[in-house]
Each structure stands twice: as C-alpha cells, then as structure tokens.
Design a protein around this motif. Structure first.
Motif, PDB file in Angstrom:
ATOM      1  N   UNK A 117       0.824  -1.208   0.000  1.00  0.00           N
ATOM      2  CA  UNK A 117       0.000   0.000   0.000  1.00  0.00           C
ATOM      3  C   UNK A 117       0.857   1.256   0.000  1.00  0.00           C
ATOM      4  N   UNK A 118       1.911   1.254   0.797  1.00  0.00           N
ATOM      5  CA  UNK A 118       2.804   2.416   0.845  1.00  0.00           C
ATOM      6  C   UNK A 118       3.402   2.710  -0.521  1.00  0.00           C
ATOM      7  N   UNK A 119       3.563   1.670  -1.345  1.00  0.00           N
ATOM      8  CA  UNK A 119       4.119   1.824  -2.695  1.00  0.00           C
ATOM      9  C   UNK A 119       3.032   2.016  -3.748  1.00  0.00           C
ATOM     10  N   UNK A 120       1.772   2.174  -3.311  1.00  0.00           N
ATOM     11  CA  UNK A 120       0.624   2.302  -4.212  1.00  0.00           C
ATOM     12  C   UNK A 120       0.465   1.104  -5.140  1.00  0.00           C
ATOM     13  N   UNK A 121       0.823  -0.074  -4.647  1.00  0.00           N
ATOM     14  CA  UNK A 121       0.633  -1.325  -5.380  1.00  0.00           C
ATOM     15  C   UNK A 121      -0.563  -2.047  -4.755  1.00  0.00           C
ATOM     16  N   UNK A 122      -1.737  -1.523  -5.052  1.00  0.00           N
ATOM     17  CA  UNK A 122      -2.932  -1.984  -4.358  1.00  0.00           C
ATOM     18  C   UNK A 122      -3.390  -3.376  -4.800  1.00  0.00           C
ATOM     19  N   UNK A 123      -3.155  -3.758  -6.042  1.00  0.00           N
ATOM     20  CA  UNK A 123      -3.534  -5.106  -6.475  1.00  0.00           C
ATOM     21  C   UNK A 123      -2.745  -6.152  -5.690  1.00  0.00           C
ATOM     22  N   UNK A 124      -1.457  -5.912  -5.506  1.00  0.00           N
ATOM     23  CA  UNK A 124      -0.624  -6.833  -4.737  1.00  0.00           C
ATOM     24  C   UNK A 124      -1.018  -6.828  -3.257  1.00  0.00           C
ATOM     25  N   UNK A 125      -1.355  -5.647  -2.747  1.00  0.00           N
ATOM     26  CA  UNK A 125      -1.785  -5.532  -1.351  1.00  0.00           C
ATOM     27  C   UNK A 125      -3.064  -6.333  -1.117  1.00  0.00           C
ATOM     28  N   UNK A 126      -3.981  -6.260  -2.045  1.00  0.00           N
ATOM     29  CA  UNK A 126      -5.234  -7.003  -1.906  1.00  0.00           C
ATOM     30  C   UNK A 126      -4.992  -8.507  -1.790  1.00  0.00           C
ATOM     31  N   UNK A 127      -4.036  -9.011  -2.526  1.00  0.00           N
ATOM     32  CA  UNK A 127      -3.701 -10.443  -2.466  1.00  0.00           C
ATOM     33  C   UNK A 127      -3.198 -10.807  -1.080  1.00  0.00           C
ATOM     34  N   UNK A 128      -2.327  -9.984  -0.517  1.00  0.00           N
ATOM     35  CA  UNK A 128      -1.774 -10.262   0.810  1.00  0.00           C
ATOM     36  C   UNK A 128      -2.849 -10.185   1.897  1.00  0.00           C
ATOM     37  N   UNK A 129      -3.712  -9.198   1.809  1.00  0.00           N
ATOM     38  CA  UNK A 129      -4.773  -9.072   2.806  1.00  0.00           C
ATOM     39  C   UNK A 129      -5.745 -10.244   2.719  1.00  0.00           C
ATOM     40  N   UNK A 130      -5.997 -10.693   1.511  1.00  0.00           N
ATOM     41  CA  UNK A 130      -6.885 -11.845   1.331  1.00  0.00           C
ATOM     42  C   UNK A 130      -6.280 -13.101   1.952  1.00  0.00           C
ATOM     43  N   UNK A 131      -4.959 -13.241   1.893  1.00  0.00           N
ATOM     44  CA  UNK A 131      -4.291 -14.380   2.549  1.00  0.00           C
ATOM     45  C   UNK A 131      -4.603 -14.400   4.046  1.00  0.00           C
ATOM     46  N   UNK A 132      -4.553 -13.223   4.649  1.00  0.00           N
ATOM     47  CA  UNK A 132      -4.845 -13.124   6.082  1.00  0.00           C
ATOM     48  C   UNK A 132      -6.302 -13.496   6.344  1.00  0.00           C
ATOM     49  N   UNK A 133      -7.186 -12.981   5.524  1.00  0.00           N
ATOM     50  CA  UNK A 133      -8.613 -13.239   5.725  1.00  0.00           C
ATOM     51  C   UNK A 133      -8.970 -14.718   5.541  1.00  0.00           C
ATOM     52  N   UNK A 134      -8.195 -15.421   4.730  1.00  0.00           N
ATOM     53  CA  UNK A 134      -8.461 -16.842   4.474  1.00  0.00           C
ATOM     54  C   UNK A 134      -7.713 -17.769   5.425  1.00  0.00           C
ATOM     55  N   UNK A 135      -6.878 -17.214   6.281  1.00  0.00           N
ATOM     56  CA  UNK A 135      -6.077 -18.025   7.198  1.00  0.00           C
ATOM     57  C   UNK A 135      -6.947 -18.701   8.250  1.00  0.00           C
ATOM     58  N   UNK A 136      -6.498 -19.884   8.651  1.00  0.00           N
ATOM     59  CA  UNK A 136      -7.178 -20.610   9.723  1.00  0.00           C
ATOM     60  C   UNK A 136      -6.778 -20.010  11.065  1.00  0.00           C
ATOM     61  N   UNK A 137      -7.530 -20.325  12.066  1.00  0.00           N
ATOM     62  CA  UNK A 137      -7.218 -19.843  13.410  1.00  0.00           C
ATOM     63  C   UNK A 137      -8.410 -19.138  14.007  1.00  0.00           C
TER      64      UNK A 137
END
Length: 156
Positions: free
Chosen positions: A12-32
């Motif tokens: 996000x700091x680099x304005x690479x929002x498509x890549x950021x969305x992928x990383x955030x989705x990983x967190x949202x899909x994580x077990x726990x």
C-alpha cells in the motif's frame, strides 16, 4: 498472518494496491480462531478496504470499515485509530472532504494515543481545514503536529 499483513501494508505504501489485496486476502483466508487471529483479520479487512477504495470501490470499502469499527473491541484504541484513518482516506478518495474531516477529527479527539496514527490524522486535518477555508484551524492542526511529532514523516 502477521507477515502477510505487513507485506500488504508495504504494498500500500508503494501504491501497489492489487498486490496488497492479495496479501490481505491471505490473512482473511487463514485458519485460526484465537483472539489474535481475529484481530489480524480485522486489520486485514481495513487494509483491504483501503486498497479497494484506492482502486475505485470506495462505497464498499466504507461499508467494510464501518463493520470493522462496530466489531472491534472498544478498548482497542490502535485498531480504532487505524479504522478511522482508513475511513478518512476512503472519504477523501470519494471526494467527501467533510466525511474525511470528521473521521480524522475522531482520531484527534478520541484515539490520539497512537503517535503515528495521530500524526497522520493531524496532517490530513491541516490539509482538509485549508480546503474547507479555515486557516486558523489549519494552523492549529499543523502547530499541534509540529509540536507533538516533530520527527514524524507527516510533519515534513
């Protein structure tokens, strides 16, 4: 979860929002199901919302942020400050200066114990007050930022 959240924030700091969305989705899909995992998911929801707003889906992002604010522990000042900063950013991306002003004011008045988040809010407030035609409030926000956070990236 934490590393994906941090990587998403870096994108996000680099304005690479498509890549950021992928990383955030990983967190949202994580077990726990621990309280820490739930907190990470709320933070990822905020990050995802900010990136969605930056890519043009501001209304959906605002709805998600409001859900996070409602779901967050009332004592979690950091998460609330992050949420209101995200909300202010989304309102700005949507051209709603007054909504952004209120979101950042909320941080200044209530969640001001988080230095980096408070500094960002003060920086944004100074700009928004200027755009709203309130030079005295602009100077007040800038003076507060310069005094409380002189070494912050937001004070420069």
């Amino acid at each position: 979860m934490r590393s994906a959240l941090l990587i998403g924030g870096s994108y996000q700091e680099e304005n690479k929002h498509a890549e950021a969305l992928i990383e955030f989705e990983k967190v949202l899909q994580s077990a726990g199901s621990s309280p820490q995992a739930a907190e990470q998911r709320l933070a990822a929801s905020l990050g995802k919302a900010v990136s969605q707003a930056a890519t043009g889906d501001g209304e959906k992002a605002i709805a998600v942020i409001n859900q996070v604010i409602s779901a967050a522990d009332p004592e979690d000042a950091r998460l609330h400050a992050q949420a209101y900063n995200a909300l202010g950013d989304c309102y700005q991306n949507n051209g709603n200066e007054k909504g952004a002003l209120y979101a950042f004011l909320y941080i200044d008045l209530i969640y001001n114990k988080e230095p980096e988040l408070h500094a960002k809010a003060l920086h944004e407030l100074a700009q928004l007050w200027q755009m709203q035609g309130h030079p005295a409030r602009t100077r007040q926000a800038q003076k507060k930022l310069d005094k409380q956070y002189p070494g912050s990236r937001w004070a420069k």
